[in-house]
Motif scaffolding. Sequence first.
Motif, mmCIF file in Angstrom:
data_model
loop_
_atom_site.group_PDB
_atom_site.id
_atom_site.type_symbol
_atom_site.label_atom_id
_atom_site.label_comp_id
_atom_site.label_asym_id
_atom_site.label_seq_id
_atom_site.Cartn_x
_atom_site.Cartn_y
_atom_site.Cartn_z
ATOM 1 N N SER A 61 81.856 99.525 13.088
ATOM 2 C CA SER A 61 82.127 100.643 12.182
ATOM 3 C C SER A 61 83.211 100.333 11.160
ATOM 4 C CB SER A 61 82.531 101.886 12.996
ATOM 5 O OG SER A 61 81.498 102.251 13.886
ATOM 6 N N GLU A 62 83.865 99.199 11.293
ATOM 7 C CA GLU A 62 84.950 98.870 10.365
ATOM 8 C C GLU A 62 84.433 98.690 8.936
ATOM 9 O OE1 GLU A 62 86.991 95.461 11.815
ATOM 10 O OE2 GLU A 62 88.096 96.567 13.373
ATOM 11 N N THR A 63 83.330 98.008 8.779
ATOM 12 C CA THR A 63 82.792 97.745 7.440
ATOM 13 C C THR A 63 81.867 98.857 6.950
ATOM 14 O OG1 THR A 63 81.018 96.448 8.456
ATOM 15 C CG2 THR A 63 82.975 95.256 7.696
ATOM 16 N N ASP A 64 81.202 99.541 7.889
ATOM 17 C CA ASP A 64 80.281 100.620 7.517
ATOM 18 C C ASP A 64 80.427 101.747 8.532
ATOM 19 O OD1 ASP A 64 78.288 102.268 6.655
ATOM 20 O OD2 ASP A 64 76.668 100.795 6.771
ATOM 21 N N ALA A 65 81.305 102.700 8.212
ATOM 22 C CA ALA A 65 81.619 103.768 9.168
ATOM 23 C C ALA A 65 80.430 104.674 9.437
ATOM 24 C CB ALA A 65 82.802 104.597 8.651
ATOM 25 N N GLU A 66 79.508 104.776 8.478
ATOM 26 C CA GLU A 66 78.391 105.709 8.620
ATOM 27 C C GLU A 66 77.204 105.106 9.370
ATOM 28 O OE1 GLU A 66 75.533 108.551 5.819
ATOM 29 O OE2 GLU A 66 77.231 107.451 4.952
ATOM 30 N N GLY A 68 77.220 101.647 10.690
ATOM 31 C CA GLY A 68 77.529 100.455 11.478
ATOM 32 C C GLY A 68 77.110 100.559 12.925
ATOM 33 N N TRP A 69 77.183 101.783 13.489
ATOM 34 C CA TRP A 69 76.858 101.979 14.896
ATOM 35 C C TRP A 69 75.392 101.640 15.208
ATOM 36 C CZ3 TRP A 69 72.954 105.263 16.322
ATOM 37 C CH2 TRP A 69 72.508 106.167 15.357
ATOM 38 N N LYS A 70 74.532 101.659 14.192
ATOM 39 C CA LYS A 70 73.101 101.444 14.413
ATOM 40 C C LYS A 70 72.797 100.027 14.891
ATOM 41 C CE LYS A 70 71.684 104.922 11.026
ATOM 42 N NZ LYS A 70 70.965 105.199 9.759
ATOM 43 N N MET A 71 73.734 99.107 14.687
ATOM 44 C CA MET A 71 73.522 97.744 15.152
ATOM 45 C C MET A 71 73.708 97.613 16.664
ATOM 46 S SD MET A 71 72.451 95.608 12.994
ATOM 47 C CE MET A 71 72.783 94.149 13.987
ATOM 48 N N LEU A 72 74.408 98.570 17.260
ATOM 49 C CA LEU A 72 74.691 98.487 18.702
ATOM 50 C C LEU A 72 73.416 98.501 19.534
ATOM 51 C CD1 LEU A 72 76.999 98.291 20.762
ATOM 52 C CD2 LEU A 72 77.054 100.780 20.832
ATOM 53 N N PRO A 73 72.503 99.468 19.353
ATOM 54 C CA PRO A 73 71.250 99.418 20.140
ATOM 55 C C PRO A 73 70.395 98.199 19.829
ATOM 56 C CG PRO A 73 71.166 101.168 18.490
ATOM 57 C CD PRO A 73 72.573 100.676 18.521
ATOM 58 N N VAL A 74 70.494 97.683 18.605
ATOM 59 C CA VAL A 74 69.740 96.475 18.257
ATOM 60 C C VAL A 74 70.231 95.292 19.085
ATOM 61 C CG1 VAL A 74 69.234 94.813 16.420
ATOM 62 C CG2 VAL A 74 69.248 97.267 15.912
ATOM 63 N N ILE A 75 71.543 95.162 19.216
ATOM 64 C CA ILE A 75 72.130 94.077 20.014
ATOM 65 C C ILE A 75 71.684 94.195 21.470
ATOM 66 C CG2 ILE A 75 74.305 93.129 20.892
ATOM 67 C CD1 ILE A 75 75.571 93.975 18.204
ATOM 68 N N TYR A 76 71.739 95.419 22.013
ATOM 69 C CA TYR A 76 71.317 95.614 23.397
ATOM 70 C C TYR A 76 69.824 95.316 23.553
ATOM 71 C CZ TYR A 76 75.582 97.445 25.440
ATOM 72 O OH TYR A 76 76.842 97.556 25.958
ATOM 73 N N GLY A 77 69.016 95.693 22.553
ATOM 74 C CA GLY A 77 67.588 95.419 22.617
ATOM 75 C C GLY A 77 67.295 93.929 22.648
ATOM 76 N N VAL A 78 68.014 93.154 21.852
ATOM 77 C CA VAL A 78 67.828 91.701 21.838
ATOM 78 C C VAL A 78 68.175 91.107 23.196
ATOM 79 C CG1 VAL A 78 68.707 89.546 20.857
ATOM 80 C CG2 VAL A 78 68.195 91.482 19.354
ATOM 81 N N VAL A 79 69.264 91.574 23.798
ATOM 82 C CA VAL A 79 69.667 91.089 25.123
ATOM 83 C C VAL A 79 68.581 91.376 26.155
ATOM 84 C CG1 VAL A 79 71.330 91.368 27.000
ATOM 85 C CG2 VAL A 79 72.130 91.263 24.627
ATOM 86 N N LEU A 80 67.992 92.575 26.101
ATOM 87 C CA LEU A 80 66.935 92.939 27.050
ATOM 88 C C LEU A 80 65.700 92.061 26.861
ATOM 89 C CD1 LEU A 80 67.157 96.843 26.994
ATOM 90 C CD2 LEU A 80 67.739 95.339 28.884
ATOM 91 N N VAL A 81 65.346 91.790 25.637
ATOM 92 C CA VAL A 81 64.181 90.938 25.365
ATOM 93 C C VAL A 81 64.409 89.528 25.913
ATOM 94 C CG1 VAL A 81 62.868 89.798 23.532
ATOM 95 C CG2 VAL A 81 63.397 92.236 23.358
ATOM 96 N N VAL A 82 65.587 88.987 25.716
ATOM 97 C CA VAL A 82 65.907 87.648 26.219
ATOM 98 C C VAL A 82 65.803 87.615 27.743
ATOM 99 C CG1 VAL A 82 67.753 85.941 26.468
ATOM 100 C CG2 VAL A 82 67.337 87.025 24.246
#
Length: 391
Positions: A61-66, A68-82
């Motif tokens: 959220s530091e660079t995009d406060a509005e 930025g949080w949307k990347m969090l579920p994407v990161i978790y999704g990638v981990v689950l796929v791996v």
Amino acid sequence: VFAILSFLFGLVGTSFAVGVGYTSVWYPKEWQGRALGIFGMGNAGAAVTTFFAPSLLNFLSETDAENGWKMLPVIYGVVLVVIGLLFVFFAKNKKAATVARSTSELLAPLKNVRVWRFGAYYFLVFGCFVAYSQWLLPNFMNVYHTTLVMGGMFATMFSLPSGIIRAFGGYLSDKFGARTVMYWVLGSSIAISFLLIFPKMEVFTTGPGVLATNNGVVTQISASEIKVGEKKYNVNAKSTITSSDSDILPVRNSWQEIVVKQNQEVKKKELLAEGITQIKFNANMWIYLVLVVLIGISWGIGKAAVFKHIPEYFPNEVGVVGGMVGLIGGLGGFIGPILFGYLLNATGLWTSSWIFIFLISVGCLLWMHRTIINIMREKMPQFTKGIERNQ
């Protein structure tokens, strides 16, 4: 859209029931507790989430406060796929050597009350564990005014040991028996939740007052003394209570407030000064944290003990019974925060959720003990009659 996504997440959650049956197939009966305990250590993922997610969320959220949080579920999704790909390519398949049965035969164990009793245990040790993994963060932030990161760290200190200790709980269940372990788990849950019930509070109540020993007229009044005729009565003046957040035990302060007036006629035993006692309890944060960690550890051991029961009582229906027990436990994780919110609104107390835990723990212990007593009376009637006669 969210309803559909929730349904798909639920399908992912069924992997736990599949994993219980899959894991139990590979190990003999005397190793079931340890094997399922190690498998269940995946619960530590809740701890990893509460520890890393707030910090990761702040970073995104530091660079995009509005957005930025949307990347969090994407990161978790990638981990689950791996992780899914690793399982597909490296895990070997093995099925239990059983005769093929119809769906109705597979679901028949669900008519057994024992399944629902195991589900009640799991509702407490797993469902409430999941609920508190979410509830502790706002709890610490509201009651003890911690930061988001510190509150997340404290929540991790609850959930991480609870997940890791599950393997040890399996070992204890193999060595001493799941029933004995559950007695200790439920007993400790009752004791610790009772201690956690007491909130931060400041209580004012009636204390020791000053009574007239003879009839007479009030001739003099000061902040520290009342004079009735020639008789003098000492009065304790109000003083400031000295307490801090580091106090472990409640702090008490007592004083007296004069209720009579100058030249007032009083009778023997009439109240001259009302006693007031102030009790302040700060619910030391570190003591609270230690108790929370301890009950999390207890529940972690209990999670392994519950699933130790399943292969013993339902060796050919581990998947369906484990799925139902896991479902009931999962409902605890869903219902818990909602119920805790209602209790908070109704009572105004953050510790009201621990009252619920206390009652559930007592109910589970009584149900288990009553069941064991009934089994003993059925299997060993002469033995139990002899015990009852000697009581």
